[in-house]
Design an enzyme around this catalytic site. Structure first.
Site, PDB file in Angstrom:
ATOM      1  N   GLU A 228      11.783 -10.005   8.158  1.00  0.00           N
ATOM      2  CA  GLU A 228      12.813 -10.349   7.171  1.00  0.00           C
ATOM      3  C   GLU A 228      12.987  -9.223   6.153  1.00  0.00           C
ATOM      4  O   GLU A 228      14.107  -8.836   5.801  1.00  0.00           O
ATOM      5  CB  GLU A 228      12.442 -11.632   6.419  1.00  0.00           C
TER       6      GLU A 228
ATOM      7  N   GLU B 128       3.673  -3.744  12.400  1.00  0.00           N
ATOM      8  CA  GLU B 128       2.272  -3.832  11.988  1.00  0.00           C
ATOM      9  C   GLU B 128       1.650  -2.442  11.894  1.00  0.00           C
ATOM     10  O   GLU B 128       2.235  -1.457  12.349  1.00  0.00           O
ATOM     11  CB  GLU B 128       1.512  -4.723  12.985  1.00  0.00           C
TER      12      GLU B 128
ATOM     13  N   CYS C  74       8.488 -12.749   1.638  1.00  0.00           N
ATOM     14  CA  CYS C  74       9.868 -12.555   2.113  1.00  0.00           C
ATOM     15  C   CYS C  74      10.836 -13.462   1.367  1.00  0.00           C
ATOM     16  O   CYS C  74      11.971 -13.073   1.076  1.00  0.00           O
ATOM     17  CB  CYS C  74       9.945 -12.803   3.616  1.00  0.00           C
TER      18      CYS C  74
ATOM     19  N   CYS D 111       7.031  -7.409   7.304  1.00  0.00           N
ATOM     20  CA  CYS D 111       7.638  -8.561   7.998  1.00  0.00           C
ATOM     21  C   CYS D 111       9.057  -8.234   8.456  1.00  0.00           C
ATOM     22  O   CYS D 111       9.744  -7.394   7.863  1.00  0.00           O
ATOM     23  CB  CYS D 111       7.708  -9.766   7.066  1.00  0.00           C
TER      24      CYS D 111
ATOM     25  N   ASN E 111       9.061  -7.193  12.821  1.00  0.00           N
ATOM     26  CA  ASN E 111       7.801  -6.914  12.125  1.00  0.00           C
ATOM     27  C   ASN E 111       7.188  -5.612  12.639  1.00  0.00           C
ATOM     28  O   ASN E 111       7.258  -5.297  13.832  1.00  0.00           O
ATOM     29  CB  ASN E 111       6.816  -8.091  12.184  1.00  0.00           C
TER      30      ASN E 111
HETATM   31  N1  THU Z   1       5.546 -12.068   9.953  1.00  0.00           N
HETATM   32  C1  THU Z   1       6.875 -11.793   9.794  1.00  0.00           C
HETATM   33  O1  THU Z   1       7.414 -10.854  10.365  1.00  0.00           O
HETATM   34  N2  THU Z   1       7.589 -12.607   8.977  1.00  0.00           N
HETATM   35  C2  THU Z   1       7.071 -13.656   8.278  1.00  0.00           C
HETATM   36  O2  THU Z   1       7.781 -14.271   7.477  1.00  0.00           O
HETATM   37  C3  THU Z   1       5.688 -14.056   8.498  1.00  0.00           C
HETATM   38  C4  THU Z   1       4.853 -13.148   9.318  1.00  0.00           C
HETATM   39  C5  THU Z   1       4.759 -11.183  10.831  1.00  0.00           C
HETATM   40  C6  THU Z   1       3.743 -10.337  10.104  1.00  0.00           C
HETATM   41  C7  THU Z   1       2.725 -10.072  11.179  1.00  0.00           C
HETATM   42  O3  THU Z   1       3.120  -8.923  11.903  1.00  0.00           O
HETATM   43  C8  THU Z   1       2.818 -11.277  12.103  1.00  0.00           C
HETATM   44  O4  THU Z   1       4.012 -11.952  11.762  1.00  0.00           O
HETATM   45  C9  THU Z   1       1.642 -12.239  11.982  1.00  0.00           C
HETATM   46  O5  THU Z   1       1.416 -12.560  10.661  1.00  0.00           O
END
Ligand code: THU
Length: 158
Positions: free
Chosen positions: A59, A48, A93, A57, A46
């Protein structure tokens, strides 16, 4: 050769990918590993952003990397989160996976602190009644034909 089953090896890759997560706002780190039909593995984490809504995300990062490298057919995905509970892929995702994967596509999900206690769900279980255009399937096979033609052109002369 590793004695670990395929799912567990893919989860190891996802756990390693998690190490590259950029999650200064949520501190929720996620890693993903996508296995292609040809046996290649693409990692994602992920990413941000200070403008929170731009967060990517793990995925989708893995899917984007694989597709950009020319892969469209996938065997399995592993997702590992740094939290004590397993983090199932978010709705966005799931829909992105549906662009490339059929209903039986397996997604292995684990917490980084308990990789052996993973859960496996198919895309059908994760996203039943998902959105698709009448052309989604035929476009997929069109893209594959296009890719075949391209790789033939890229082959060095014999
Ligand atoms: N996140 C993912 O990487 N994959 C997901 O399927 C759900 C959420 C990440 C996004 C964000 O950086 C953190 O988790 C909290 O939401």
């Amino acid at each position: 050769m590793s004695a670990l089953p395929d799912a567990r090896r893919l989860l190891d890759e996802a756990a390693a990918a998690m190490g590259n997560a950029h999650a200064p706002y949520s501190s929720f780190r996620v890693g993903a590993a996508l296995l292609t039909e040809t046996g290649a593995i693409f990692r994602g984490a992920n990413v941000e952003n200070a403008s929170y809504g731009l967060t990517l995300c793990a995925e989708r990062a893995a899917v984007a990397g694989a597709v950009a490298a020319g892969h469209r057919r996938f065997r399995a995905l592993a997702v590992v989160a740094g939290s004590p509970h397993r983090a199932s892929p978010c709705g966005a995702c799931r829909q992105v996976l549906a662009e490339f994967c059929d209903g039986g596509f397996p997604v292995h999900i684990a917490s980084a602190s308990a990789l052996d206690a993973f859960d496996t769900r198919t895309l059908d279980e994760l996203l039943p009644h998902r959105f698709s255009l009448p052309t989604t399937r035929s476009r997929r096979s069109h893209d594959e034909t296009h890719q075949d033609l391209c790789s033939r052109h890229q082959r060095p002369p014999a």
